[in-house]
Design a protein around this motif. Structure first.
Motif, short mmCIF file in Angstrom:
data_model
loop_
_atom_site.label_atom_id
_atom_site.label_comp_id
_atom_site.label_asym_id
_atom_site.label_seq_id
_atom_site.Cartn_x
_atom_site.Cartn_y
_atom_site.Cartn_z
N ILE A 275 0.87 -1.17 0.00
CA ILE A 275 0.00 0.00 0.00
C ILE A 275 0.91 1.23 0.00
O ILE A 275 1.88 1.29 0.75
N MET A 276 0.59 2.17 -0.87
CA MET A 276 1.32 3.43 -0.89
C MET A 276 0.31 4.53 -0.60
O MET A 276 -0.70 4.65 -1.29
N GLU A 277 0.60 5.32 0.43
CA GLU A 277 -0.28 6.42 0.80
C GLU A 277 0.47 7.74 0.69
O GLU A 277 1.54 7.90 1.27
N THR A 278 -0.11 8.65 -0.06
CA THR A 278 0.45 9.98 -0.16
C THR A 278 -0.08 10.83 0.99
O THR A 278 -1.08 10.50 1.61
N ASN A 279 0.61 11.91 1.25
CA ASN A 279 0.25 12.79 2.34
C ASN A 279 -0.64 13.91 1.81
O ASN A 279 -0.32 14.53 0.81
N THR B 270 4.08 7.07 2.04
CA THR B 270 4.42 5.97 2.94
C THR B 270 4.09 4.66 2.24
O THR B 270 3.00 4.49 1.69
N VAL B 271 5.04 3.75 2.26
CA VAL B 271 4.83 2.40 1.74
C VAL B 271 4.61 1.51 2.95
O VAL B 271 5.41 1.54 3.89
N ASN C 281 4.31 12.95 -8.30
CA ASN C 281 5.26 13.97 -7.83
C ASN C 281 5.76 13.69 -6.41
O ASN C 281 6.08 14.62 -5.67
N VAL C 282 5.82 12.44 -6.05
CA VAL C 282 6.37 12.03 -4.76
C VAL C 282 7.87 11.89 -4.92
O VAL C 282 8.35 11.26 -5.87
N GLU C 283 8.61 12.49 -4.00
CA GLU C 283 10.07 12.46 -4.07
C GLU C 283 10.71 11.65 -2.95
O GLU C 283 11.87 11.26 -3.06
N GLN C 284 9.98 11.43 -1.87
CA GLN C 284 10.50 10.68 -0.71
C GLN C 284 9.55 9.55 -0.37
O GLN C 284 8.33 9.72 -0.39
N LEU C 285 10.12 8.39 -0.04
CA LEU C 285 9.33 7.25 0.44
C LEU C 285 9.71 6.98 1.88
O LEU C 285 10.89 7.01 2.25
#
Length: 187
Positions: A76-80, A90-91, A121-125
Motif C-alpha cells: 500500500i502506498m499512501e500519499t500525504n 508511505t509504503v 510527484n512524490v520524491e521521498q518514500l
C-alpha cells in the motif's frame, strides 16, 4: 505475472479475496505485516474497509501482484494530504509470498512503486518495519536509512520488538534497483 494498481474504491472489493489471502499467508511468517494469526471475519472486514477508505479519499493506492497461482505480492502506498508534505508517500504492508521470492518480483514491484511515486510527484518514500526482520534487512540493503526507532513497536508471542522508521528518495531507490538488477543479470 500481473502488477496492478488499485486506485478506485470499488476495485478494492473486487480484490478483497486476494488481499485477505496474502495477509493471512503472512501470519505464517511471524506476523510480518501486523497480524499474528489468520484474521477473523471482523478483522478482515475492518482491514478491507480501511484500505477502501484510504483509496476512496484519494491518498491510498494498493499494489497487487498476481501470477498463475494467484496473488503473490501486495503493498500500500499512501500519499500525504498536507500541502507541505505532498512530496512524501508511505509504503506499508508490503509482502511477497515465499513461493514468488527470488525471481525478480521484488525489483518489479519496486519499479512499479517508483513509477507510481514519480507520476504523483512524490520524491521521498517512508516506511516502518520491525527491527531485524527480513523486511528490515531488505529495506536496509536497498538503501533506506533509519531515522527513528520505537522501542515497543510490536509484540509477537509475548515479545516486544523495536521498530525502525526509514526513508529514502525515490531517485535513490530507482538507482538502487537498477544497480541490483544489472548486477544480477551480469552475474
Amino acid at each position: 505475472m500481473e502488477i496492478e494498481w488499485i486506485e478506485q474504491a470499488q476495485d478494492v472489493q473486487r480484490v478483497k479475496g486476494s488481499i485477505l489471502r496474502l495477509f493471512n499467508e503472512s501470519t505464517l511468517e511471524e506476523g510480518m505485516i501486523g497480524y499474528a494469526e489468520p484474521l477473523t471475519a471482523d478483522e478482515s472486514a475492518e482491514l478491507v474497509d480501511g484500505i477502501q477508505r484510504s483509496v476512496a479519499c484519494g491518498n491510498g493506492r494498493l499494489l497487487l501482484i498476481t501470477d498463475t497461482e494467484g496473488p503473490c505480492g501486495i503493498a500500500i502506498m499512501e500519499t500525504n494530504a498536507a500541502h507541505n508534505s505532498r512530496h512524501v508517500a508511505t509504503v506499508k504492508r508490503g509482502y511477497i509470498s515465499p513461493r514468488a521470492r527470488g525471481g525478480g518480483l521484488l525489483a518489479r514491484a519496486l519499479i512499479a512503486i517508483v513509477e507510481k511515486a514519480r507520476s504523483l510527484n512524490v520524491e521521498q518514500l517512508a516506511l516502518d518495519t520491525r527491527e531485524g526482520s527480513r523486511a528490515h534487512q531488505i529495506w536496509s540493503h536497498l538503501g533506506f536509512q533509519t531515522w527513528g526507532v520505537m522501542p515497543d513497536y510490536s509484540r509477537y508471542n509475548g515479545v516486544a520488538y523495536r521498530g525502525c522508521y526509514m526513508s529514502q528518495s525515490v531517485d535513490a531507490l530507482a538507482a538502487q534497483v537498477t544497480r541490483k538488477t544489472k548486477g544480477e543479470s551480469n552475474a
